[in-house]
Scaffold this motif. Structure first.
Motif, PDB file in Angstrom:
ATOM      1  N   PRO A 111      56.759 -34.507   4.695  1.00  0.00           N
ATOM      2  CA  PRO A 111      56.940 -33.462   5.699  1.00  0.00           C
ATOM      3  C   PRO A 111      58.379 -33.290   6.177  1.00  0.00           C
ATOM      4  O   PRO A 111      58.778 -32.190   6.564  1.00  0.00           O
ATOM      5  N   LYS A 112      59.162 -34.353   6.140  1.00  0.00           N
ATOM      6  CA  LYS A 112      60.558 -34.250   6.584  1.00  0.00           C
ATOM      7  C   LYS A 112      61.357 -33.361   5.634  1.00  0.00           C
ATOM      8  O   LYS A 112      62.109 -32.476   6.067  1.00  0.00           O
ATOM      9  N   ASP A 113      61.212 -33.597   4.344  1.00  0.00           N
ATOM     10  CA  ASP A 113      61.902 -32.756   3.368  1.00  0.00           C
ATOM     11  C   ASP A 113      61.349 -31.336   3.391  1.00  0.00           C
ATOM     12  O   ASP A 113      62.085 -30.363   3.219  1.00  0.00           O
ATOM     13  N   MET A 114      60.032 -31.223   3.593  1.00  0.00           N
ATOM     14  CA  MET A 114      59.424 -29.897   3.639  1.00  0.00           C
ATOM     15  C   MET A 114      59.947 -29.110   4.834  1.00  0.00           C
ATOM     16  O   MET A 114      60.184 -27.904   4.756  1.00  0.00           O
ATOM     17  N   CYS A 115      60.160 -29.789   5.937  1.00  0.00           N
ATOM     18  CA  CYS A 115      60.691 -29.151   7.141  1.00  0.00           C
ATOM     19  C   CYS A 115      62.074 -28.563   6.872  1.00  0.00           C
ATOM     20  O   CYS A 115      62.361 -27.421   7.223  1.00  0.00           O
TER      21      CYS A 115
ATOM     22  N   THR B  62      63.822 -15.539  12.152  1.00  0.00           N
ATOM     23  CA  THR B  62      65.076 -16.236  11.930  1.00  0.00           C
ATOM     24  C   THR B  62      65.266 -17.322  12.988  1.00  0.00           C
ATOM     25  O   THR B  62      65.279 -17.018  14.182  1.00  0.00           O
ATOM     26  N   PRO B  63      65.395 -18.586  12.579  1.00  0.00           N
ATOM     27  CA  PRO B  63      65.567 -19.669  13.559  1.00  0.00           C
ATOM     28  C   PRO B  63      66.844 -19.471  14.382  1.00  0.00           C
ATOM     29  O   PRO B  63      67.894 -19.123  13.850  1.00  0.00           O
ATOM     30  N   LYS B  64      66.737 -19.668  15.683  1.00  0.00           N
ATOM     31  CA  LYS B  64      67.929 -19.585  16.527  1.00  0.00           C
ATOM     32  C   LYS B  64      68.816 -20.808  16.316  1.00  0.00           C
ATOM     33  O   LYS B  64      70.027 -20.736  16.447  1.00  0.00           O
ATOM     34  N   SER B  65      68.172 -21.922  15.978  1.00  0.00           N
ATOM     35  CA  SER B  65      68.923 -23.140  15.699  1.00  0.00           C
ATOM     36  C   SER B  65      68.056 -24.049  14.853  1.00  0.00           C
ATOM     37  O   SER B  65      66.826 -23.929  14.826  1.00  0.00           O
ATOM     38  N   ARG B  66      68.704 -24.983  14.179  1.00  0.00           N
ATOM     39  CA  ARG B  66      67.968 -25.934  13.352  1.00  0.00           C
ATOM     40  C   ARG B  66      67.104 -26.844  14.213  1.00  0.00           C
ATOM     41  O   ARG B  66      65.951 -27.137  13.879  1.00  0.00           O
ATOM     42  N   ASN B  67      67.636 -27.263  15.344  1.00  0.00           N
ATOM     43  CA  ASN B  67      66.876 -28.147  16.228  1.00  0.00           C
ATOM     44  C   ASN B  67      65.614 -27.478  16.742  1.00  0.00           C
ATOM     45  O   ASN B  67      64.547 -28.097  16.818  1.00  0.00           O
ATOM     46  N   GLU B  68      65.730 -26.206  17.104  1.00  0.00           N
ATOM     47  CA  GLU B  68      64.562 -25.476  17.603  1.00  0.00           C
ATOM     48  C   GLU B  68      63.508 -25.357  16.514  1.00  0.00           C
ATOM     49  O   GLU B  68      62.307 -25.531  16.776  1.00  0.00           O
ATOM     50  N   PHE B  69      63.943 -25.058  15.286  1.00  0.00           N
ATOM     51  CA  PHE B  69      62.983 -24.930  14.187  1.00  0.00           C
ATOM     52  C   PHE B  69      62.301 -26.268  13.927  1.00  0.00           C
ATOM     53  O   PHE B  69      61.085 -26.332  13.696  1.00  0.00           O
TER      54      PHE B  69
ATOM     55  N   ASN C 255      70.131 -35.908   5.534  1.00  0.00           N
ATOM     56  CA  ASN C 255      71.366 -35.167   5.798  1.00  0.00           C
ATOM     57  C   ASN C 255      71.204 -34.147   6.916  1.00  0.00           C
ATOM     58  O   ASN C 255      72.154 -33.440   7.253  1.00  0.00           O
ATOM     59  N   HIS C 256      69.999 -34.073   7.491  1.00  0.00           N
ATOM     60  CA  HIS C 256      69.724 -33.048   8.491  1.00  0.00           C
ATOM     61  C   HIS C 256      69.140 -33.599   9.792  1.00  0.00           C
ATOM     62  O   HIS C 256      69.394 -33.050  10.862  1.00  0.00           O
ATOM     63  N   PHE C 257      68.339 -34.647   9.710  1.00  0.00           N
ATOM     64  CA  PHE C 257      67.706 -35.203  10.908  1.00  0.00           C
ATOM     65  C   PHE C 257      68.675 -36.109  11.667  1.00  0.00           C
ATOM     66  O   PHE C 257      69.419 -36.878  11.059  1.00  0.00           O
ATOM     67  N   THR C 258      68.643 -36.024  12.968  1.00  0.00           N
ATOM     68  CA  THR C 258      69.355 -37.006  13.779  1.00  0.00           C
ATOM     69  C   THR C 258      68.490 -38.265  13.834  1.00  0.00           C
ATOM     70  O   THR C 258      67.298 -38.245  13.478  1.00  0.00           O
ATOM     71  N   VAL C 259      69.076 -39.360  14.272  1.00  0.00           N
ATOM     72  CA  VAL C 259      68.320 -40.606  14.398  1.00  0.00           C
ATOM     73  C   VAL C 259      67.144 -40.406  15.349  1.00  0.00           C
ATOM     74  O   VAL C 259      66.015 -40.838  15.077  1.00  0.00           O
ATOM     75  N   ALA C 260      67.382 -39.720  16.445  1.00  0.00           N
ATOM     76  CA  ALA C 260      66.318 -39.479  17.434  1.00  0.00           C
ATOM     77  C   ALA C 260      65.209 -38.613  16.846  1.00  0.00           C
ATOM     78  O   ALA C 260      64.020 -38.867  17.085  1.00  0.00           O
ATOM     79  N   GLN C 261      65.571 -37.581  16.094  1.00  0.00           N
ATOM     80  CA  GLN C 261      64.567 -36.715  15.475  1.00  0.00           C
ATOM     81  C   GLN C 261      63.722 -37.488  14.476  1.00  0.00           C
ATOM     82  O   GLN C 261      62.500 -37.323  14.419  1.00  0.00           O
ATOM     83  N   ASN C 262      64.361 -38.323  13.688  1.00  0.00           N
ATOM     84  CA  ASN C 262      63.644 -39.103  12.691  1.00  0.00           C
ATOM     85  C   ASN C 262      62.662 -40.064  13.344  1.00  0.00           C
ATOM     86  O   ASN C 262      61.505 -40.176  12.919  1.00  0.00           O
ATOM     87  N   GLU C 263      63.104 -40.738  14.387  1.00  0.00           N
ATOM     88  CA  GLU C 263      62.234 -41.683  15.077  1.00  0.00           C
ATOM     89  C   GLU C 263      61.063 -40.967  15.731  1.00  0.00           C
ATOM     90  O   GLU C 263      59.918 -41.441  15.669  1.00  0.00           O
TER      91      GLU C 263
ATOM     92  N   PHE D 234      55.213 -39.249  15.553  1.00  0.00           N
ATOM     93  CA  PHE D 234      54.308 -38.102  15.514  1.00  0.00           C
ATOM     94  C   PHE D 234      53.473 -38.128  14.238  1.00  0.00           C
ATOM     95  O   PHE D 234      52.256 -37.907  14.253  1.00  0.00           O
ATOM     96  N   MET D 235      54.113 -38.404  13.094  1.00  0.00           N
ATOM     97  CA  MET D 235      53.423 -38.400  11.812  1.00  0.00           C
ATOM     98  C   MET D 235      52.397 -39.526  11.742  1.00  0.00           C
ATOM     99  O   MET D 235      51.288 -39.330  11.231  1.00  0.00           O
TER     100      MET D 235
END
Length: 247
Positions: free
Chosen positions: A65-69, A84-91, A220-228, A233-234
């Protein structure tokens, strides 16, 4: 959809995102000769009931799901008729919560994962194809009751490689997508006026239909916080299912 008739020999190739069966598709499928190969991104409960009643074969392809995101984010940038996403974080936040075009990714996955022991369902992971495509091709051939010689299998493996598909206009519609984009001036006007926020004009060249096809690009896209946060969640959504993703 409720009354659409499937055939026992139909072959459905299903995965999350990017395309699906729309009304016009049924008209095309009905004209196809059997055995029909039908690609869809619909969740299981949206497929015509006759697909399951007739036990048409289903090859389901899942991806980390991370790569799919990440891939879906760039797809939204590329395709003009998607938000159109306003930002990557929002998407990313919307994706985590399942608030995107095809709904909750975990429900989509689990529906087919829970059917994986049925004789007419084959559950395949994208990562397995990247690791050993030949073995997956052999598994699919066995599932479809095809006997293939090594030279044919090797030909399929070469044809289905990312490099080969990227060059093939039948699998990489970049040229077509360029022609369906609305005029640049109108597109920019619509973006600039959206919620009073100026959004960078997405250009097809920045995100090709077939972008990388790699495993683990999410790093190359997720922050440490996003990944954790996503890991927690997963684990919650897939708890007890036995479905796990490496890399």
């Amino acid at each position: 959809m409720e009354t659409w008739e499937a055939l026992p020999e139909d072959i459905f190739v299903v995965s999350y995102a990017k395309a699906g069966m729309i009304p016009e598709t049924y008209e095309i499928v009905d004209k196809m000769k059997s055995p029909r190969t039908i690609k869809s991104h619909l969740s299981g409960h949206l497929l015509p009931p006759d697909v399951f009643k007739k036990k048409a074969r289903i090859v389901y392809v899942a991806r980390n799901p991370k790569d799919m995101c990440v891939s879906y984010y760039y797809f939204h940038i590329m395709v003009p008729n998607l938000p159109t996403p306003k930002s990557r974080n929002e998407f990313f936040e919307d994706f985590f919560a399942g608030k995107i075009t095809y709904g909750p990714w975990w429900e989509h996955y689990l529906f087919y994962w829970n059917l994986r022991h049925e004789s007419n369902v084959l559950f395949v992971k994208f990562e397995e194809m990247k690791k050993d495509l030949k073995s997956v091709v052999e598994d699919v051939a066995k599932f479809l009751i095809y006997t293939l010689f090594d030279d044919v299998i090797n030909g399929i493996v070469d044809h289905c490689s990312f490099a080969s598909m990227q060059k093939n206009p039948m699998t990489n519609p970049d040229t077509i997508l360029k022609t369906v984009r609305m005029p640049q001036d109108q597109r920019k006007k619509d973006l600039d006026s959206k919620d009073g926020v100026t959004v960078e004009e997405p250009k097809q060249e920045k995100s090709p239909f077939m972008r990388k096809g790699k495993v683990g690009d999410w790093r190359n896209h997720f922050t440490v916080a996003q990944n954790e946060a996503f890991d927690v969640f997963m684990q919650e959504k897939l708890a007890g299912s036995g479905l796990v993703f490496e890399y």
